[in-house]
Design a protein around this motif. Structure first.
Motif, PDB file in Angstrom:
ATOM      1  N   ARG A 142      -8.586  10.983  -4.789  1.00  0.00           N
ATOM      2  CA  ARG A 142      -7.913   9.725  -4.444  1.00  0.00           C
ATOM      3  C   ARG A 142      -8.287   8.622  -5.432  1.00  0.00           C
ATOM      4  NH1 ARG A 142      -7.655   4.966  -1.554  1.00  0.00           N
ATOM      5  NH2 ARG A 142      -5.891   4.836  -0.085  1.00  0.00           N
ATOM      6  N   THR A 161      -5.324   7.003  -7.801  1.00  0.00           N
ATOM      7  CA  THR A 161      -4.939   5.620  -7.487  1.00  0.00           C
ATOM      8  C   THR A 161      -5.308   4.651  -8.605  1.00  0.00           C
ATOM      9  OG1 THR A 161      -7.014   5.312  -6.261  1.00  0.00           O
ATOM     10  CG2 THR A 161      -5.057   5.916  -4.975  1.00  0.00           C
ATOM     11  N   VAL A 221      -0.375   8.807  -1.353  1.00  0.00           N
ATOM     12  CA  VAL A 221      -1.522   9.625  -1.757  1.00  0.00           C
ATOM     13  C   VAL A 221      -2.221  10.199  -0.527  1.00  0.00           C
ATOM     14  CG1 VAL A 221      -3.821   9.561  -2.815  1.00  0.00           C
ATOM     15  CG2 VAL A 221      -1.896   8.415  -3.939  1.00  0.00           C
ATOM     16  N   TYR A 257       1.976   3.180  -2.363  1.00  0.00           N
ATOM     17  CA  TYR A 257       1.466   4.249  -3.226  1.00  0.00           C
ATOM     18  C   TYR A 257       0.246   4.897  -2.589  1.00  0.00           C
ATOM     19  CZ  TYR A 257      -0.282   6.639  -7.395  1.00  0.00           C
ATOM     20  OH  TYR A 257      -0.729   7.590  -8.278  1.00  0.00           O
ATOM     21  N   GLU A 258      -0.681   4.095  -2.116  1.00  0.00           N
ATOM     22  CA  GLU A 258      -1.888   4.627  -1.490  1.00  0.00           C
ATOM     23  C   GLU A 258      -1.543   5.441  -0.242  1.00  0.00           C
ATOM     24  OE1 GLU A 258      -1.514   1.630  -2.664  1.00  0.00           O
ATOM     25  OE2 GLU A 258      -3.095   1.435  -4.180  1.00  0.00           O
ATOM     26  N   LYS A 301       0.827  -1.207   0.000  1.00  0.00           N
ATOM     27  CA  LYS A 301       0.000   0.000   0.000  1.00  0.00           C
ATOM     28  C   LYS A 301       0.871   1.271   0.000  1.00  0.00           C
ATOM     29  CE  LYS A 301      -4.129  -1.861   0.214  1.00  0.00           C
ATOM     30  NZ  LYS A 301      -5.128  -1.643  -0.871  1.00  0.00           N
ATOM     31  N   ARG A 343      -1.619   6.003 -13.239  1.00  0.00           N
ATOM     32  CA  ARG A 343      -0.264   5.572 -12.875  1.00  0.00           C
ATOM     33  C   ARG A 343       0.574   5.128 -14.067  1.00  0.00           C
ATOM     34  NH1 ARG A 343      -1.462   2.056  -7.412  1.00  0.00           N
ATOM     35  NH2 ARG A 343       0.737   1.490  -7.689  1.00  0.00           N
TER      36      ARG A 343
END
Length: 860
Positions: A620, A624, A219, A215-216, A213, A629
């Motif tokens: 978000r 995401t 963010v 990357y999340e 997680k 990406r």
């Protein structure tokens, strides 16, 4: 799939050829079969754009411009006129006229400078042959959540956005791009969500993070940053036509930065968009409205204000009203309503009555149309609220204390002077002749004191005091300054209040007026009275809803409203991909392009609404997605098939907004001051940038350059003079009208700015010093500077190029130390005098080159 498309296209072509060759109105069996097997036309996608561009101007809803009493925007009217005979193209007058060889019969007429292509003519004929079915404009029908499409590459999709995008790509025979590398992703997210570069340590931590997680989490960290609101405020400032002055030659300064600070806070707090809308449009009308609610309503007080001598107040008031309607409709409806100010809209189903009925909601503000003088600098128009700061209160209390003391001193001095003057009237002990006094006082004064009654004595005393205060005391002021001290302090207090006490302009419904339709939009030509109503072609105002701005704001965010959610998510998408799903973000009307990803737009609109209008949640969701990406690297095949990247087979690549470019240079150099909110500042600008406004002596237009840390505040806080915007911020809105879609240009002036403007030159010098302190060797210094700007480590080739550039500059500045000192002297910030000037200047020149590299200027 491609073979099926080729077969379908072949059948359609056969049908069209047969249609052109047929002699009668009826279709042959072959033609009927070909029609049945070919893909059906979509009215909104295939037909409406042709009619809107070529026909509706003269044959649409505007009765004033309608020719031959023919309407083609309504199916029944078109059929009744004989222009269209469903299923019978050769019997349709429309087909006859578009194929006419006689210029007098040809439509569109030659003088219109419009021409239908052969393909467009064939499409119209085919549409009539298929039954000439009309459909409501897609944007005027409330969105419904479409089913997520099935895709082959199920492992690629990370959320529903990706399934819509991938389904379209697979249908077109395209594949998505690989995911961008992590340094690119953190740079991209930082640009889009906070507008500031990540530190090398933050990049390294993200690259090394093995958490699935990671990357999340990144963010979420950026969404929680207090700088998120600053970044998201930028497009809203353009939409709100925000500036720190009124415009026109007088161009008085305002206090609307208080509204700007409210905006940043609301975005940081993730205020739900429905509540955000209500406060922007009608915060002052909320029950028990707070000061913050009233400040929010200043959205529709950010317009131009004309205070010039020749301005007619009532005319300017109507100009303001038109601006509010246009700004509100562009921002929330995505419609160009201004056309209906003078006549029924020629393309969209909006009448003049619709326009002025909506305008009635804004025609209740207690305003004159022109700003009020508060000081030579400040011009503000009522209604407004005063918001004194702690400093204001302290200074005003200080003035009032001085005033109180001065009044006591004046009274004592005046009483003494009066007594002396009064005694002087009877200096020889005899009744005075009363020369210079009013007759009533002179006669009493000549009367012996013993003969005066009590009433006469009181009248004489009061009359003499009044005469002294009115006629004698002013003449004594020059010799007794204490007598005029009160007036001096009071003037100082009034001047301080006028120039330094914040007064933010807000909305109010305190003065309802009768609203009428204006003939040709001329304020001196009222015609039919109207009352508040929403446009008739959109859902009606709910029963019992207030017929004012509050009702309007709540109507905009009703679940059944077809436009608001679509328009807003389109702008969110535009920020992440450079272009909205609907390219014309300001126009969702009949002349807008049909969206390639219409189903995705509808899904996002419903999702936005059903998630509680959370803007951070939608950001978000978008960032995401696997779509966001992707790498932005374009392949030759991708450029050939989809040059504008409307199918999203890659991430979008575009130059950063100039406000962000300036922040990026300041942040990477270490100069930036990240204080949030407050009064505008005055960073470097060309000499005498406001000189053109100084045509009278009414005020001083000398640019009040800031000093110290205020020179390095974020671009958001730069003072924005409406007549002369900041010279080093290119491709920006003029902040005179609402703008919701940015335009990117490329001219030599842009490069001249980022190469020569003191902001960039000083940033390069500071970046070089920062790198010299961080590393000893030339290579390490070059790598440090490169990383701070690019957010990645330089490759061997990058470093070799930078090394050669440094060597050339070092040779130049070693021979010309005066030039080195001149370069290092740019900007107010100090430098470490212990650094060798030639080495520092050489590295500064290379750092300036790094700041100007395409990769440094671009959101990859």
């Amino acid at each position: 799939m491609r073979a099926e498309r080729r077969r379908a296209a072949g059948k359609s072509l056969l049908f069209l050829v047969a249609l052109m060759l047929q002699g009668g109105a009826a279709l042959s069996a072959f033609e009927s079969r070909a029609l049945a097997e070919s893909p059906a036309l979509d009215f909104n996608r295939d037909i409406r754009p042709i009619l809107a561009e070529n026909c509706f101007y003269c044959h649409g809803q505007d009765a004033n411009k309608r020719q031959a009493d023919l309407r083609l925007d309504i199916r029944d009217a078109a059929i009744e006129s004989g222009a269209i005979v469903p299923n019978e193209p050769r019997a349709s007058e429309l087909v006859t006229r578009i194929n006419a060889t006689n210029p007098k019969e040809l439509m569109p007429p030659p003088k219109s400078n419009r021409r239908l292509t052969p393909e467009q003519k064939q499409r119209l004929e085919r549409w009539i042959a298929e039954g000439a079915h009309y459909a409501p404009h897609w944007a005027f029908v409330a969105p419904r959540r479409p089913a997520e499409p099935a895709v082959k590459n199920t492992r690629w999709a990370r959320n529903p956005i990706d399934r819509f995008v991938l389904a379209k790509l697979e249908a077109e025979g395209l594949s998505p791009s690989p995911e961008a590398d992590r340094p690119t992703l953190i740079k991209r997210l930082s640009i889009d969500l906070i507008g500031l570069p990540p530190t090398p340590a933050e990049v390294d931590a993200f690259v090394a993070d093995t958490d699935p997680k990671a990357y999340e989490n990144l963010v979420d960290r950026l969404l929680a940053s207090p700088h998120y609101g600053e970044r998201m405020a930028l497009p809203w400032l353009d939409a709100a036509r925000y500036a720190d002055s009124n415009g026109f030659q007088q161009d008085g300064d305002t206090w609307q930065w208080i509204w700007r600070d409210w905006l940043v806070k609301a975005l940081n707090d993730d205020m739900p968009f429905d509540q955000f809308t209500i406060r922007l449009l009608a915060g002052d009308l909320l029950p028990s409205a707070t000061a913050e609610d009233k400040i929010a309503s200043g959205f529709n007080r950010n317009h131009l204000l004309n205070g010039e001598g020749g301005a007619i107040p009532e005319e300017q008031r109507w100009v303001n009203l038109f601006d509010r309607v246009d700004t509100t409709s562009t921002t929330w409806l995505g419609l160009t309503m201004a056309c209906a100010q003078c006549h029924d809209h020629k393309f969209d189903p909006m009448t003049q009555k619709d326009y002025y009925s909506l305008l009635d909601a804004f025609n209740r503000v207690p305003e004159s149309g022109t700003p009020q003088f508060f000081s030579s600098r400040i011009r503000v128009a009522s209604p407004f609220i005063e918001l004194p700061t702690a400093e204001n209160r302290a200074r005003i209390a200080e003035f009032e204390e001085r005033l109180k003391q001065a009044e006591a001193e004046r009274k004592l001095a005046a009483d003494s002077a009066f007594e002396g003057w009064r005694l002087g009237l009877l200096a020889d002990g005899k009744p005075a002749d009363g020369k210079g006094l009013p007759d009533s006082l002179a006669s009493l004064l000549r009367k012996p004191e013993g003969q005066r009654s009590e009433i006469e004595k009181k009248a004489l005393d009061a009359g003499l005091r009044k005469h002294f205060d009115d006629r004698v005391r002013p003449a004594l002021a020059a010799s007794l300054p204490v007598l005029s001290k009160v007036d001096v302090i009071r003037k100082q207090l009034d001047a301080y209040r006028g120039d330094q006490l914040p007064r933010v302009m807000i909305m109010s419904d305190a003065r309802p007026r009768k609203t009428t339709i204006l003939s040709r939009g001329e304020y001196l030509k009222p015609t039919v009275p109207v009352s508040f109503a929403t446009p008739a072609f959109l859902p009606p105002l709910p029963a019992g809803a207030p017929a004012n701005r509050l009702g309007l704001a709540r109507w905009l965010v009703m679940p059944e409203h077809p436009l608001t959610a679509r328009v807003q998510v389109n702008r969110l998408w535009q920020q992440a991909f450079g272009t909205g799903i609907v390219k014309t973000a300001e126009d969702f009307g009949v002349q807008s392009e049909p969206p390639v990803h219409g189903a995705l737009l509808d899904w996002l609109a419903v999702e936005f609404r059903e998630r509680g209008w959370g803007m951070k949640a939608m950001h978000r969701l978008i960032v995401t997605s696997a779509t966001y990406r992707q790498s932005s690297r374009a392949t030759p095949a991708g450029l050939t098939r989809d040059a504008e990247n409307r199918l999203y087979a890659r991430a979008s690549r575009f130059r950063m907004p100039s406000l962000i470019l300036r922040d990026w240079a300041l942040a990477s150099s270490g100069l930036i001051d990240l204080e949030i909110g407050g009064r505008p500042v005055y960073p470097y600008q060309p000499d005498a940038i406001w000189e053109a406004l100084a045509i009278t002596k009414e005020r001083d237009f000398t640019y009040p350059a800031s000093s110290g840390k205020d020179l390095y505040r974020r671009s958001l806080y730069t003072f924005w003079r409406r007549t002369v915007g900041p010279a080093n911020m290119f491709d920006t809105s003029n902040r005179q009208t609402c703008r919701v879609r940015s335009a990117t240009t490329s001219t030599p002036l842009h490069a001249l700015t980022t190469l020569n403007d003191p902001t960039w030159v000083e940033a390069a010098r500071a970046l070089a010093e920062r790198s010299m302190r961080a590393a000893k060797s030339v290579d390490d210094r070059l790598a440090t500077a490169f990383r701070l700007v690019m957010c990645r480590k330089p490759t061997g080739l990058d470093l070799a190029i930078l090394r050669r550039a440094y060597a050339r500059q070092a040779e130049i500045y070693a021979k010309d130390r005066a030039a080195a000192k001149a370069l290092l002297g740019v900007g107010e910030s100090g430098r470490d005098e212990g650094l060798d000037p030639a080495e520092h200047a050489a590295l500064a020149a290379v750092c300036l080159a790094i700041l100007n590299l395409d990769e440094a200027l671009t959101r990859e």
